[in-house]
Design an enzyme around this catalytic site. Sequence first.
Site, short mmCIF file in Angstrom:
data_model
loop_
_atom_site.label_atom_id
_atom_site.label_comp_id
_atom_site.label_asym_id
_atom_site.label_seq_id
_atom_site.Cartn_x
_atom_site.Cartn_y
_atom_site.Cartn_z
N GLU A 529 0.81 -1.23 0.00
CA GLU A 529 0.00 0.00 0.00
C GLU A 529 0.84 1.27 0.00
O GLU A 529 0.60 2.20 0.77
CB GLU A 529 -1.00 -0.03 1.17
N GLU A 630 -6.51 -9.65 -3.33
CA GLU A 630 -7.31 -9.73 -2.09
C GLU A 630 -8.79 -9.53 -2.40
O GLU A 630 -9.49 -8.80 -1.70
CB GLU A 630 -6.84 -8.66 -1.09
#
Length: 753
Positions: A529, A630
């Site tokens: 991220e 994900e």
Amino acid sequence: INQPYHSSQQPSRTLLSIGARTSSKAMAIADDNIILNPEFDGGLDGWSGSGCKIELHDSLDDGKVLPATGKYFVAATGRTDTWNGVMQDVTARLQRKTAYEVAATVRLSGANVSPCEVRATLAVQTADGRQQYIAVGKLQASDKDWAQLQGKFLLNSTMAKATIYIEGPKAGVDLLLDCLVVKRAQKAPPCSPPDFENLEYGANIIQNSNLDDGLNCWFPLGPCALAVRDGSPRVLPPMAQESLALDDEPLNGKHIHVTGRTQTWMGPAQIITDKLTLHATYQVSAWVRVAGQMSGAQNINIAVAVDSQWLNGGQVLARDERWYEIGGSFRVEAKPASRVMVYVQGPDAGLDLMVAGFQVFPVDRKARVKHLRKITDKVRKRDVVVKLTGTDGTVIQGAECVEVRVRQVSNSFPLGACIMRTNMDNEDFVDFFTKNFNWAVFGNELKWYWTEPQRGQVNYADADDLLKLCSDNGMCVRGHCIFWEVDNMVQQWVKTLSTDDLSAAVKSRIDGLLTRYKGKFRHYDVNNEMLHGSFYQDKLGKDIRATMFKTASELDPDALLFVNDYNVEGMCDIRATPEAYIEQIIGLQEQGAPVSGVGLQGHVSNPVGPVIRNVLDRLAVLGLPLWFTELDVSAANEYVRADDLEVMLREAYAHPAVEGVMLWGFWELFMSRDSAHLVNAEGDINEAGRRLLQLKKEWLTHAHGHADENGEFKFRGHHGAYHVDVVTPTGCKITQEFTVDKDDSPMVLNINV
């Protein structure tokens, strides 16, 4: 957003956050409540304090605090840490693989008490000696009134001891408990598919969209001015074109020009309340532009106000005064709204805002399936020729009478799921996991805050256990993640390090992890991220990210090294646009970072195929493998959830740049989002789970027939492993296993009959 666990402030604990909300209606005290003396009618029998004292009361504060239900309540006093509270041993009354719902009536007490988080936690010592802390539920409580904490949990493991705790407020605050109910959770009643019979797919619900009737149906949000002007694009935005199959639909060149904007939220608006159908997915599309003295890139957003709720219909970052396409989607699920308003907002005050070709229309997802199947046939299949010959290599006589039966055993496209150490103790979970997925990723067990929660206390036991399970079942594994760039995902001891000590700790972490598991993980998410955080970059400089990639490549040269981030695929986050991701990746490569894969987390809502495809096309220019790392979808109605999942899986499978999909869980109570599961807590497969299994079945090829006069049997099949039986007229059967790999040229399988 992608962690299904949370850390307690008690250093020795790691909480397994598997709680979920139960009904908002208070659970009545019932005979099936496993809590003894739940309303303290028997005094403190069965109860004790956790690191503090507990006292029985019928009132407090000169009668201002009275019991909420019965005659008494208990107060946890003398609390010196957040984990201090009220507890009860429930070992003899809990059953594993059974879902329980919890309701605790709680309140705070003390001098000058501000609202604090109160938690319900189940502490379990497993039969093999492991300690687990399961986060059941939480809420913000105050000293003003009683509040009900609710949650749900499932115990996977065979237990030696289980204790439920009510805990959480900061030290010095008294915690009051009026009542606690823990009982077997009722199964949700079956839901029905939404009724879309009268829905007109593709019909724009925006009135006077082309502005032929001036500004009729439009109004300014706030004291700004609207006018109709010419000079806007004369074609629909591309994403709308693809959904509506209108390649040459013209626009009239008119747009709404907004002036006098004194706040960012000001812009054109329209009421669409009576145009919406519950549970339908609406695509949003428009051309937008800003004009004026820009101080930087401008965020433009299409917002949908549903009563008091705000939905994001799409965002785009305008860097200059060109026209930009904005696209997104939304859905109204809970109940028919009394007022729904759509409006365009975002640029700085003082800038003019222009909007053209505004479209909001329900998406026909089934219509796109036919289109995607055609693409899938080109991308995921290959022509195969089964060629039958005699011992001398010539065509056998009577080949037309030879029967050929082809059955695909498995599809080679990587389809995986997230698993956690606690899931290993549930054989039903493991059975579904190993039967339906060929790749795995660990929820938390490889993350630094899990393997080294305290400095120098490194423990890879959970990761080792999970890796062995995957290896025993022939599954490939992604390594998630080496580092996590977001500040609040960095453990506290790491944050306190000096620059030199942090640099040494980073080196120790990457060296230890990749040396231990060299060759074990096919992928690594190197620094998770990076579009949304900058902890390591801020502390160690702009080169640290590239250094992490270089070091990982040196330590494990065979592993593919990924960037991994969220919201990129959804067109709803200006920090995570495809362009920002591309710029970041190219920047890393220019610094020498061997980036070898692009991870899209895929925590999506209301997905629309052309919007997803548009993002994938833009990222594909990098020439790197794209993975959904994900993936999860969330919808209260399981049929809508199934449709969402199908959209994502079909779009991924049909795109040539996508090389794998990982689901971020599938089992209720073990996912990071509510209403996202495919299998309920006690093992029943819901409609979303059935849709997954249907797609897996669709993506297996079976063929049956006879060879032609040249001794050839032809079919086109999905890539993967196959079994073929060849049966001659005399009853002789020849069996062979073979694999269809990705290739544009036909595969020839020679079988000697």
